[in-house]
Scaffold this motif. Structure first.
Motif, PDB file in Angstrom:
ATOM      1  N   GLY A 143       0.716  -1.238   0.008  1.00 11.41           N
ATOM      2  CA  GLY A 143       0.175  -0.125   0.125  1.00 11.41           C
ATOM      3  C   GLY A 143       0.869   1.369  -0.012  1.00 11.41           C
ATOM      4  N   VAL A 144       0.335   2.471  -0.425  1.00  7.22           N
ATOM      5  CA  VAL A 144       1.151   3.627  -0.757  1.00  7.22           C
ATOM      6  C   VAL A 144       0.377   4.762  -0.020  1.00  7.22           C
ATOM      7  CG1 VAL A 144       1.970   5.256  -2.232  1.00  7.22           C
ATOM      8  CG2 VAL A 144       2.075   2.919  -2.707  1.00  7.22           C
ATOM      9  N   LEU A 145       0.967   5.426   0.925  1.00  9.13           N
ATOM     10  CA  LEU A 145       0.420   6.755   1.321  1.00  9.13           C
ATOM     11  C   LEU A 145       1.280   7.802   1.048  1.00  9.13           C
ATOM     12  CD1 LEU A 145      -0.500   5.348   5.113  1.00  9.13           C
ATOM     13  CD2 LEU A 145      -1.999   5.733   3.189  1.00  9.13           C
ATOM     14  N   LEU A 146       0.600   8.930   1.019  1.00 10.88           N
ATOM     15  CA  LEU A 146       1.475  10.188   0.862  1.00 10.88           C
ATOM     16  C   LEU A 146       1.276  11.270   1.961  1.00 10.88           C
ATOM     17  CD1 LEU A 146       0.369   9.672  -2.574  1.00 10.88           C
ATOM     18  CD2 LEU A 146       2.333  11.144  -2.687  1.00 10.88           C
ATOM     19  N   CYS A 147       2.408  11.242   2.975  1.00 13.17           N
ATOM     20  CA  CYS A 147       2.461  12.523   3.849  1.00 13.17           C
ATOM     21  C   CYS A 147       1.069  12.341   4.837  1.00 13.17           C
ATOM     22  CB  CYS A 147       2.616  13.439   3.347  1.00 13.17           C
ATOM     23  SG  CYS A 147       3.632  14.840   4.400  1.00 13.17           S
ATOM     24  N   GLU A 148       0.486  13.397   4.422  1.00 17.84           N
ATOM     25  CA  GLU A 148      -1.239  13.681   5.228  1.00 17.84           C
ATOM     26  C   GLU A 148      -1.971  12.450   5.119  1.00 17.84           C
ATOM     27  OE1 GLU A 148      -3.593  16.624   7.668  1.00 17.84           O
ATOM     28  OE2 GLU A 148      -1.121  16.128   7.072  1.00 17.84           O
ATOM     29  N   ASP A 149      -1.912  11.517   4.265  1.00 16.92           N
ATOM     30  CA  ASP A 149      -2.593  10.316   4.329  1.00 16.92           C
ATOM     31  C   ASP A 149      -2.325   9.468   5.591  1.00 16.92           C
ATOM     32  OD1 ASP A 149      -3.516  11.048   1.560  1.00 16.92           O
ATOM     33  OD2 ASP A 149      -2.356   9.926   0.573  1.00 16.92           O
ATOM     34  N   LEU A 150      -1.163   9.552   5.885  1.00 10.44           N
ATOM     35  CA  LEU A 150      -0.856   8.875   7.108  1.00 10.44           C
ATOM     36  C   LEU A 150      -0.973   9.861   8.350  1.00 10.44           C
ATOM     37  CD1 LEU A 150       0.706   6.515   8.750  1.00 10.44           C
ATOM     38  CD2 LEU A 150       2.853   7.620   8.139  1.00 10.44           C
ATOM     39  N   TRP A 151      -0.302  11.259   8.313  1.00  5.53           N
ATOM     40  CA  TRP A 151      -0.507  11.865   9.553  1.00  5.53           C
ATOM     41  C   TRP A 151      -2.052  12.440   9.970  1.00  5.53           C
ATOM     42  CZ3 TRP A 151       3.785  10.136  11.100  1.00  5.53           C
ATOM     43  CH2 TRP A 151       5.165  10.102  10.329  1.00  5.53           C
ATOM     44  N   GLN A 152      -2.404  12.631   9.112  1.00  8.07           N
ATOM     45  CA  GLN A 152      -3.983  13.450   9.298  1.00  8.07           C
ATOM     46  C   GLN A 152      -3.937  14.479  10.280  1.00  8.07           C
ATOM     47  OE1 GLN A 152      -5.964   8.831   8.909  1.00  8.07           O
ATOM     48  NE2 GLN A 152      -7.568  10.645   8.869  1.00  8.07           N
ATOM     49  N   ALA A 153      -2.909  15.196  10.374  1.00  8.48           N
ATOM     50  CA  ALA A 153      -2.968  16.305  11.260  1.00  8.48           C
ATOM     51  C   ALA A 153      -2.528  16.119  12.518  1.00  8.48           C
ATOM     52  CB  ALA A 153      -4.127  17.351  10.998  1.00  8.48           C
ATOM     53  N   ARG A 154      -2.434  14.825  12.805  1.00  7.27           N
ATOM     54  CA  ARG A 154      -2.125  14.354  14.570  1.00  7.27           C
ATOM     55  C   ARG A 154      -0.759  14.779  14.662  1.00  7.27           C
ATOM     56  NH1 ARG A 154      -5.032   8.879  12.817  1.00  7.27           N
ATOM     57  NH2 ARG A 154      -7.268   9.529  12.890  1.00  7.27           N
ATOM     58  N   ASP A 155       0.288  15.142  13.861  1.00  4.80           N
ATOM     59  CA  ASP A 155       1.281  15.251  14.165  1.00  4.80           C
ATOM     60  C   ASP A 155       1.798  16.904  14.517  1.00  4.80           C
ATOM     61  OD1 ASP A 155       1.080  15.923  11.435  1.00  4.80           O
ATOM     62  OD2 ASP A 155       3.139  15.607  10.944  1.00  4.80           O
ATOM     63  N   VAL A 156       0.665  17.644  14.392  1.00  6.81           N
ATOM     64  CA  VAL A 156       0.692  19.028  14.750  1.00  6.81           C
ATOM     65  C   VAL A 156      -0.426  19.591  15.493  1.00  6.81           C
ATOM     66  CG1 VAL A 156       1.964  19.627  12.480  1.00  6.81           C
ATOM     67  CG2 VAL A 156      -0.506  19.442  12.482  1.00  6.81           C
ATOM     68  N   ASP A 159      -6.671  21.042  14.400  1.00  5.41           N
ATOM     69  CA  ASP A 159      -7.554  20.179  14.472  1.00  5.41           C
ATOM     70  C   ASP A 159      -8.317  20.041  12.971  1.00  5.41           C
ATOM     71  OD1 ASP A 159      -8.049  19.946  17.317  1.00  5.41           O
ATOM     72  OD2 ASP A 159      -9.047  21.762  17.291  1.00  5.41           O
ATOM     73  N   ARG A 160      -8.234  18.761  12.568  1.00  2.94           N
ATOM     74  CA  ARG A 160      -8.887  18.243  11.362  1.00  2.94           C
ATOM     75  C   ARG A 160      -9.704  17.154  11.488  1.00  2.94           C
ATOM     76  NH1 ARG A 160      -7.930  22.569   9.926  1.00  2.94           N
ATOM     77  NH2 ARG A 160      -6.983  23.649   8.171  1.00  2.94           N
ATOM     78  N   ASP A 161     -10.637  17.018  11.001  1.00  2.00           N
ATOM     79  CA  ASP A 161     -11.794  15.937  11.146  1.00  2.00           C
ATOM     80  C   ASP A 161     -11.709  15.261   9.628  1.00  2.00           C
ATOM     81  OD1 ASP A 161     -13.213  14.086  12.078  1.00  2.00           O
ATOM     82  OD2 ASP A 161     -14.844  14.940  12.362  1.00  2.00           O
ATOM     83  N   TYR A 162     -10.974  14.529   8.959  1.00  2.00           N
ATOM     84  CA  TYR A 162     -10.911  13.880   7.670  1.00  2.00           C
ATOM     85  C   TYR A 162     -12.217  12.874   7.809  1.00  2.00           C
ATOM     86  CZ  TYR A 162      -6.590  16.334   6.623  1.00  2.00           C
ATOM     87  OH  TYR A 162      -5.762  17.354   6.493  1.00  2.00           O
ATOM     88  N   GLU A 163     -12.606  12.906   6.599  1.00  2.00           N
ATOM     89  CA  GLU A 163     -13.722  11.828   6.731  1.00  2.00           C
ATOM     90  C   GLU A 163     -13.548  10.364   6.209  1.00  2.00           C
ATOM     91  OE1 GLU A 163     -16.551  13.466   3.656  1.00  2.00           O
ATOM     92  OE2 GLU A 163     -17.419  15.117   5.041  1.00  2.00           O
ATOM     93  N   ILE A 164     -12.224  10.336   5.738  1.00  2.00           N
ATOM     94  CA  ILE A 164     -11.694   9.069   5.347  1.00  2.00           C
ATOM     95  C   ILE A 164     -10.379   8.533   6.182  1.00  2.00           C
ATOM     96  CG2 ILE A 164     -12.767   8.973   3.152  1.00  2.00           C
ATOM     97  CD1 ILE A 164     -10.452   9.687   1.941  1.00  2.00           C
ATOM     98  N   SER A 165      -9.990   7.473   6.022  1.00  2.00           N
ATOM     99  CA  SER A 165      -8.731   7.080   6.911  1.00  2.00           C
ATOM    100  C   SER A 165      -7.755   6.253   5.734  1.00  2.00           C
ATOM    101  CB  SER A 165      -8.836   6.476   7.981  1.00  2.00           C
ATOM    102  OG  SER A 165      -7.670   5.943   8.408  1.00  2.00           O
ATOM    103  N   PRO A 166      -7.116   6.970   5.059  1.00  2.00           N
ATOM    104  CA  PRO A 166      -6.268   6.282   3.711  1.00  2.00           C
ATOM    105  C   PRO A 166      -5.566   5.091   4.359  1.00  2.00           C
ATOM    106  CG  PRO A 166      -6.043   8.635   3.470  1.00  2.00           C
ATOM    107  CD  PRO A 166      -6.808   8.541   4.818  1.00  2.00           C
ATOM    108  N   ALA A 167      -4.896   5.212   5.515  1.00  2.00           N
ATOM    109  CA  ALA A 167      -4.223   4.007   5.980  1.00  2.00           C
ATOM    110  C   ALA A 167      -5.058   2.805   6.281  1.00  2.00           C
ATOM    111  CB  ALA A 167      -3.490   4.444   7.196  1.00  2.00           C
ATOM    112  N   GLY A 168      -6.315   3.384   6.834  1.00  2.00           N
ATOM    113  CA  GLY A 168      -7.277   2.313   7.140  1.00  2.00           C
ATOM    114  C   GLY A 168      -7.938   1.544   5.877  1.00  2.00           C
TER     115      GLY A 168
END
Length: 587
Positions: A143-156, A159-168
């Motif tokens: 599987g391939v992720l690009l940056c925010e697809d993994l971090w989802q703003a949790r490393d900063v 507050d971001r509530d993304y509707e999807i989880s690419p890693a999931g």
């Protein structure tokens, strides 16, 4: 399977150079047994390319470079970060991981989560991907992720509530391995957070992960690099930070084993590297040094110039510059004026001796007398702040003239505390191309100076480079008799807390007063000064970013504005030319 994770230092927009350097790294990896290569996000154009992506032919040139790499290494599967053209979407390009094998491009994985906070504005240029992406390699689903697809703003601290989880999505697809391409800029403390997040993720899903980050300085952003691997045996950083590097990782039975690394000279190095440093000053030092070095090199310069006052800020910038580009490429200019003390000149000369930088001494007394006399003959006596700023601007004039003559790049020496409240002079000590300390509060500048002196050998100096007197004496602009910063400002320990709350945390005046135990009117006054001096910061040099909220592209504030929520007097918030505190210490 042997994976080569390449952390490159690209130059924004220089596709030919970036592709050529990547090809060298790929060849070295292949020579050492790699059959799968992972490069960082947008490595072909460098990150962030910003509006260069809108320039005709830029995206197409990037795509052509990836195709050429695929043809050059037909026996190697590669995952390369690059923009690509897309059709029938909201934007004409995607931020993609291009999959190459058998001599051609076989697939593209488009970034799903496009960050639009802080310095990020990816929705301006890119369309998001349409779903999770993976490919097969030697019977392994990757599987391939690009940056925010993994971090989802949790490393900063956003507050971001993304509707999807690419890693999931990749876990649900049954991926055996996840590769992540990242271009995540440095923020103090962020490296540790990212390491912890990856560990939590792999413990939950039991899927090994390899993440590679871009390295190098690009304008105000500094990228630390680093390869992180995580599997059932733990999470660890396995490459050095702050330098190009290729990490060789073997995957067998769901376990990742680091077999070595390849340095920027193509030499094979054994072993893996330690954890993220716990000392915050260590990572701030490395970030600022790399930021200076790459800004100078990537703008086509080979030398820098700065003013030397004998104070802490100019001493710290000179020391960082000497570490970044070498003392022979640093010119410090002493510009004593009518109120400069002999002690300050002595401190500046002590710094010259301890760092080995070049220096000039160009007094401004005569020029100050001539300018003041010329103005006074037509406009009356020049006194107070106006006279102080004449001195600061004469120093800016001298500094820029010498830099023009030598072809060097000027470093501004002001700190974040001064830049916040406008305790700086437009076209004076604010002159320069790069603001090295513009995201470092005064109290942190003192801490960093002490850290450098304590660790001088590791920083490349034979003895502590920063004069003790520059650290310990009360800061002064020396633009009028017996001047001290605290004549105009509260103690920096107090002011810096207000700046952290107002600028970095966006707290309200009430909340700041309550948390710090300060008088409400004091907080209103200092936060008001911060807001009124936005016009200065819009004309400031590029500020190297090291905090969650730096002045610059990640903090977009209006100039002609009044924040009624702060309950300030309306007239007091009206900006005017050179408003706020203008008098500063000499650069």
């Amino acid at each position: 399977m042997r994976i080569a994770a390449i952390q490159s230092n690209p130059v924004i927009g220089d596709i030919a150079r970036n592709a050529a350097m990547l090809a060298e790294s790929i060849q070295a990896a292949v020579d050492n047994g790699a059959d799968l290569v992972l490069a960082s996000e947008m490595v072909i154009t460098g990150y962030p390319p910003r509006d260069l992506l809108l320039r005709q032919g830029m995206v197409e040139a990037a795509e052509a470079a990836v195709s050429e790499l695929a043809a050059t290494f037909p026996a190697t599967t590669m995952v390369i970060g690059s923009p690509r053209r897309v059709v029938d979407r909201s934007r004409p390009a995607a931020n993609s991981a291009i999959i190459c094998s058998n001599g051609g491009v076989t697939a593209a994985c488009d970034k799903l989560l496009l960050p639009t906070y802080d310095i990020f504005n990816e929705d301006r240029w890119f369309s998001p991907g349409t779903g999770g992406c993976w490919f097969e390699h030697d019977g392994t689903r990757i599987g391939v992720l690009l940056c925010e697809d993994l971090w989802q703003a949790r490393d900063v601290s956003v507050d971001r509530d993304y509707e999807i989880s690419p890693a999931g999505q990749l876990i649900e697809a049954g991926c055996d391995l996840i590769l992540t391409l990242s271009a995540s800029p440095f923020i103090r403390g962020k490296l540790r957070t990212q390491l912890d997040l990856i560990g939590q993720f792999t413990r939950r899903c039991s899927t090994p992960l390899v993440c590679v980050n871009q390295v190098g300085g690009n304008d105000e952003l500094v990228f630390p690099g680093g390869v992180i691997v995580s599997d059932g045996s733990g999470t660890r950083r396995v490459s050095p930070l702050w330098t190009p590097w290729t990490t060789l990782v073997d995957l067998a039975s769901g376990t990742l084993e680091v077999t070595g690394g390849i340095d920027s000279a193509g030499r094979l190095q054994p072993g893996q590297f330690g954890d993220v440093p716990d000392d915050p000053m260590s990572e701030i030092y490395e970030a600022l040094v790399l930021g200076i070095r790459d800004f100078v090199a990537k703008t086509g310069h080979s030398a820098v110039a700065l003013g030397l006052s004998g104070g802490i800020d100019s001493a710290l910038v000179a020391t960082l510059a000497a570490a970044a580009v070498g003392p022979d490429s640093v010119l410090g200019i002493l510009m004593p004026g009518p109120y400069s003390s002999s002690g300050s000149v002595d401190d500046a000369m002590e710094l010259v001796g301890s760092t080995g930088i070049r220096h000039l001494k160009i007094p401004i007394d005569t020029a100050h007398q001539l300018v003041s006399s010329s103005i006074s003959s037509q406009a009356g006596d020049v006194e107070g702040v106006a006279d102080e700023n004449i001195q600061a601007r004469l120093r800016g004039l001298v500094l820029m003239a010498v830099a023009n003559k030598e072809g060097s790049l000027v470093l501004a020496t002001g700190n974040k505390s001064e830049l916040a409240v406008g305790y700086c002079t437009l076209y004076g000590d604010m002159s320069g191309a790069l603001s090295v300390l513009g995201d470092l509060l005064k109290t942190d500048a003192w801490s960093l100076a002490r850290w450098i002196n304590q660790n001088h050998e590791a920083c490349g100096f034979d003895s502590p480079p920063i004069p003790i007197n520059s650290i310990e004496k009360p800061p002064s602009a020396e633009l009028r008799p017996d001047q001290c910063d605290q004549d105009s400002l509260p103690p920096y320990e107090q002011l810096d807390q207000v700046i952290r709350c107002w600028v970095e945390r966006e707290m309200s005046v009430d909340a700041i007063a309550d948390q710090l135990g300060m008088d409400m009117e004091q907080v209103r006054h200092w936060t008001g000064l911060i807001d009124r001096n936005e016009h200065k910061r819009n004309q400031a040099a590029v500020v190297l970013k090291i905090s969650p909220r730096a002045f610059g592209s990640g903090r977009l504030m209006p100039i002609a504005a009044r924040d009624s929520s702060a309950n300030r007097d309306a007239g007091a918030t009206t900006p005017r030319s050179d408003s706020g505190y203008e008098a500063t210490r000499p650069v």
